[in-house]
Design an enzyme around this catalytic site. Structure first.
Site, PDB file in Angstrom:
ATOM      1  N   GLU A  17       0.856  -1.198   0.000  1.00  9.85           N
ATOM      2  CA  GLU A  17       0.000   0.000   0.000  1.00  9.85           C
ATOM      3  C   GLU A  17       0.887   1.241   0.000  1.00  9.85           C
ATOM      4  O   GLU A  17       1.893   1.289   0.720  1.00  9.85           O
ATOM      5  CB  GLU A  17      -0.904  -0.003   1.235  1.00  9.85           C
ATOM      6  CG  GLU A  17      -1.853   1.181   1.264  1.00  9.85           C
ATOM      7  CD  GLU A  17      -2.960   1.005   2.286  1.00  9.85           C
ATOM      8  OE1 GLU A  17      -3.619  -0.047   2.295  1.00  9.85           O
ATOM      9  OE2 GLU A  17      -3.140   1.938   3.093  1.00  9.85           O
ATOM     10  N   HIS A  78      -8.031   3.035  -3.983  1.00 11.65           N
ATOM     11  CA  HIS A  78      -8.981   3.112  -2.867  1.00 11.65           C
ATOM     12  C   HIS A  78     -10.025   4.173  -3.224  1.00 11.65           C
ATOM     13  O   HIS A  78      -9.713   5.155  -3.914  1.00 11.65           O
ATOM     14  CB  HIS A  78      -8.288   3.550  -1.577  1.00 11.65           C
ATOM     15  CG  HIS A  78      -7.271   2.568  -1.052  1.00 11.65           C
ATOM     16  ND1 HIS A  78      -6.906   2.520   0.269  1.00 11.65           N
ATOM     17  CD2 HIS A  78      -6.546   1.604  -1.672  1.00 11.65           C
ATOM     18  CE1 HIS A  78      -5.991   1.571   0.449  1.00 11.65           C
ATOM     19  NE2 HIS A  78      -5.750   1.012  -0.727  1.00 11.65           N
ATOM     20  N   LYS A 164     -21.137  -6.902   3.363  1.00 15.22           N
ATOM     21  CA  LYS A 164     -20.251  -6.264   2.372  1.00 15.22           C
ATOM     22  C   LYS A 164     -19.814  -7.292   1.321  1.00 15.22           C
ATOM     23  O   LYS A 164     -19.763  -6.986   0.128  1.00 15.22           O
ATOM     24  CB  LYS A 164     -19.037  -5.667   3.108  1.00 15.22           C
ATOM     25  CG  LYS A 164     -18.115  -4.887   2.229  1.00 15.22           C
ATOM     26  CD  LYS A 164     -17.348  -3.804   2.980  1.00 15.22           C
ATOM     27  CE  LYS A 164     -16.479  -4.243   4.104  1.00 15.22           C
ATOM     28  NZ  LYS A 164     -15.790  -3.140   4.770  1.00 15.22           N
TER      29      LYS A 164
HETATM   30  P1  FAD Z   1     -17.829  -0.176   6.598  1.00 14.94           P
HETATM   31  O1  FAD Z   1     -17.553  -1.517   6.044  1.00 14.94           O
HETATM   32  O2  FAD Z   1     -19.000   0.570   6.076  1.00 14.94           O
HETATM   33  O3  FAD Z   1     -17.970  -0.330   8.178  1.00 14.94           O
HETATM   34  C1  FAD Z   1     -18.007   0.818   9.016  1.00 14.94           C
HETATM   35  C2  FAD Z   1     -18.792   0.511  10.280  1.00 14.94           C
HETATM   36  O4  FAD Z   1     -20.172   0.361   9.972  1.00 14.94           O
HETATM   37  C3  FAD Z   1     -18.399  -0.794  10.981  1.00 14.94           C
HETATM   38  O5  FAD Z   1     -18.494  -0.584  12.357  1.00 14.94           O
HETATM   39  C4  FAD Z   1     -19.416  -1.796  10.511  1.00 14.94           C
HETATM   40  O6  FAD Z   1     -19.603  -2.833  11.460  1.00 14.94           O
HETATM   41  C5  FAD Z   1     -20.664  -0.899  10.367  1.00 14.94           C
HETATM   42  N1  FAD Z   1     -21.572  -1.372   9.307  1.00 14.94           N
HETATM   43  C6  FAD Z   1     -21.222  -1.747   8.056  1.00 14.94           C
HETATM   44  N2  FAD Z   1     -22.320  -2.074   7.336  1.00 14.94           N
HETATM   45  C7  FAD Z   1     -23.384  -1.864   8.142  1.00 14.94           C
HETATM   46  C8  FAD Z   1     -24.794  -2.008   7.984  1.00 14.94           C
HETATM   47  N3  FAD Z   1     -25.304  -2.430   6.820  1.00 14.94           N
HETATM   48  N4  FAD Z   1     -25.594  -1.689   9.033  1.00 14.94           N
HETATM   49  C9  FAD Z   1     -25.073  -1.256  10.208  1.00 14.94           C
HETATM   50  N5  FAD Z   1     -23.741  -1.109  10.429  1.00 14.94           N
HETATM   51  C10 FAD Z   1     -22.916  -1.409   9.405  1.00 14.94           C
HETATM   52  N6  FAD Z   1      -9.713   5.618   4.740  1.00 14.94           N
HETATM   53  C11 FAD Z   1      -9.542   6.619   3.844  1.00 14.94           C
HETATM   54  O7  FAD Z   1     -10.051   7.741   4.027  1.00 14.94           O
HETATM   55  N7  FAD Z   1      -8.798   6.434   2.694  1.00 14.94           N
HETATM   56  C12 FAD Z   1      -8.214   5.221   2.417  1.00 14.94           C
HETATM   57  O8  FAD Z   1      -7.549   5.082   1.379  1.00 14.94           O
HETATM   58  C13 FAD Z   1      -8.381   4.150   3.350  1.00 14.94           C
HETATM   59  N8  FAD Z   1      -7.835   2.928   3.110  1.00 14.94           N
HETATM   60  C14 FAD Z   1      -8.046   1.900   3.997  1.00 14.94           C
HETATM   61  C15 FAD Z   1      -7.509   0.628   3.714  1.00 14.94           C
HETATM   62  C16 FAD Z   1      -7.695  -0.437   4.589  1.00 14.94           C
HETATM   63  C17 FAD Z   1      -7.121  -1.794   4.241  1.00 14.94           C
HETATM   64  C18 FAD Z   1      -8.419  -0.230   5.809  1.00 14.94           C
HETATM   65  C19 FAD Z   1      -8.595  -1.366   6.780  1.00 14.94           C
HETATM   66  C20 FAD Z   1      -8.960   1.014   6.097  1.00 14.94           C
HETATM   67  C21 FAD Z   1      -8.790   2.091   5.198  1.00 14.94           C
HETATM   68  N9  FAD Z   1      -9.333   3.369   5.442  1.00 14.94           N
HETATM   69  C22 FAD Z   1      -9.160   4.386   4.535  1.00 14.94           C
HETATM   70  C23 FAD Z   1     -10.071   3.637   6.683  1.00 14.94           C
HETATM   71  C24 FAD Z   1     -11.596   3.406   6.562  1.00 14.94           C
HETATM   72  O9  FAD Z   1     -12.148   4.342   5.672  1.00 14.94           O
HETATM   73  C25 FAD Z   1     -12.210   3.565   7.959  1.00 14.94           C
HETATM   74  O10 FAD Z   1     -11.744   2.532   8.806  1.00 14.94           O
HETATM   75  C26 FAD Z   1     -13.715   3.684   8.037  1.00 14.94           C
HETATM   76  O11 FAD Z   1     -14.051   4.087   9.376  1.00 14.94           O
HETATM   77  C27 FAD Z   1     -14.492   2.406   7.773  1.00 14.94           C
HETATM   78  O12 FAD Z   1     -14.472   2.076   6.444  1.00 14.94           O
HETATM   79  P2  FAD Z   1     -15.058   0.657   5.959  1.00 14.94           P
HETATM   80  O13 FAD Z   1     -15.029   0.668   4.498  1.00 14.94           O
HETATM   81  O14 FAD Z   1     -14.404  -0.457   6.662  1.00 14.94           O
HETATM   82  O15 FAD Z   1     -16.582   0.800   6.487  1.00 14.94           O
END
Ligand code: FAD
Length: 286
Positions: A17, A78, A164
């Site tokens: 990354e 991303h 997801k």
């Molecule tokens: P989600 O999968 O939407 O989950 C977020 C929260 O919502 C979780 O607590 C989950 O349990 C809950 N949830 C999900 N779906 C539902 C539903 N249907 N109903 C109720 N609750 C639900 N951030 C950046 O800004 N830029 C980046 O480039 C970036 N790269 C990343 C790369 C990796 C590998 C990782 C692990 C994280 C990265 N992040 C990045 C951080 C990320 O954006 C944050 O951690 C963010 O808070 C959550 O994103 P997510 O896509 O995991 O969210």
């Protein structure tokens, strides 16, 4: 190339990354380091996405295209959604398409002070479904061995992760962690929840003191006593701390590979020296 094809070989995937430079630095300022990182020939390189708003995607898109077309390594862009409207996501997808980008890591993103969140996408699963329905992209998602901070508990988090995957995430990349036992427990929960897509382990080599403090406050990764001891012992010796951080990451990777993990995603912090040392130490084990 779609990166999901990489998981069909009898070999762990090894990916990196990287991140774009800050807005006030020219984009070319990272090209030298990225070229060196790509010369290590990882299976793919993913490029992070700055926090929200209009135009946030352009540097990610440009760098992902450069990595793919000029440095010869498949790239993943991303993309976060919580600060974007559907029209903004459409524009980004079109840019990705025109630049030959085939792989997207679909993320919710974090709420940013001073930026009002948009209402079109609440969760990454909604973005996954949208991307799959609006183009021929391979879609990955993020996962959290130590549970995402907004989730009530591990059970709720893994059930949301399953949503997801059902929405179209074909592969998952984990948040960084320093205790492999926590990752193995997460893999068990994912299996019980019926998640069958490949899961890459996110490994961050910690090479300076500032990075440790930032890491803990940002992502809440727990620090095992063995790790804390190493960091305390070498915190005032930058070279020793760097070497100890690399050795710790290598030990984590060896154990993960021995346990048959699908892949290792190395958070390189745009540091070619560190990426090179780790690659050389583990490349025959993949
Ligand atoms: P989600 O999968 O939407 O989950 C977020 C929260 O919502 C979780 O607590 C989950 O349990 C809950 N949830 C999900 N779906 C539902 C539903 N249907 N109903 C109720 N609750 C639900 N951030 C950046 O800004 N830029 C980046 O480039 C970036 N790269 C990343 C790369 C990796 C590998 C990782 C692990 C994280 C990265 N992040 C990045 C951080 C990320 O954006 C944050 O951690 C963010 O808070 C959550 O994103 P997510 O896509 O995991 O969210």
């Amino acid at each position: 190339m779609k990166i999901n094809t990489l998981f069909n070989r009898n070999k762990a995937v090894f990916s990196f990354e990287v991140f774009p430079p800050k807005k006030d630095s020219p984009i070319e300022s990272v090209y030298g380091k990225l070229e060196e990182i790509c010369a290590l020939k990882p299976d793919f390189v993913s490029v992070t996405y700055g926090a929200g708003g209009s135009g946030a995607h352009s540097r990610t898109c440009e760098i992902a295209a450069k990595i793919k077309h000029d440095f010869g390594v498949e790239s993943v862009a991303h993309l976060t959604c919580v600060n974007s409207t559907r029209a903004m996501i459409d524009e980004t997808l079109e840019d990705f398409r025109q630049n030959g980008i085939e792989n997207i890591l679909a993320l919710r993103g974090d709420y940013v002070e001073g930026i009002a969140p948009q209402k079109d996408f609440r969760y990454a699963s909604e973005l996954c479904a949208y991307i799959r329905a609006h183009g021929d992209f391979d879609v990955s998602g993020a996962c959290y061995p130590e549970v995402h901070v907004d989730a009530a508990d591990a059970a709720e988090d893994v059930l949301n992760l399953k949503k997801k995957v059902d929405a179209g995430a074909q592969h998952l990349i984990s948040q960084l962690f320093f205790d492999n036992a926590l990752f193995y427990r997460f893999l068990e929960r994912a299996k019980i929840a019926g998640i069958r897509v490949p899961i890459e382990a996110g490994i961050m080599p910690v090479t300076n003191k500032k990075q440790i403090e930032r890491m803990v406050s940002l992502c809440g990764a727990s620090l095992p006593p063995k790790f804390v001891k190493i960091m305390q012992r070498y915190e005032s010796k930058p070279e020793a701390l760097r070497d100890a951080g690399i050795a710790y990451a290598v030990e984590q990777i060896v154990d993960l590979l021995a346990n048959g993990v699908d892949g290792i995603h190395l958070y390189t912090m745009n540091n070619p020296t560190v990426a090179k040392k780790i690659t050389r130490a583990v490349e025959t084990l993949l």
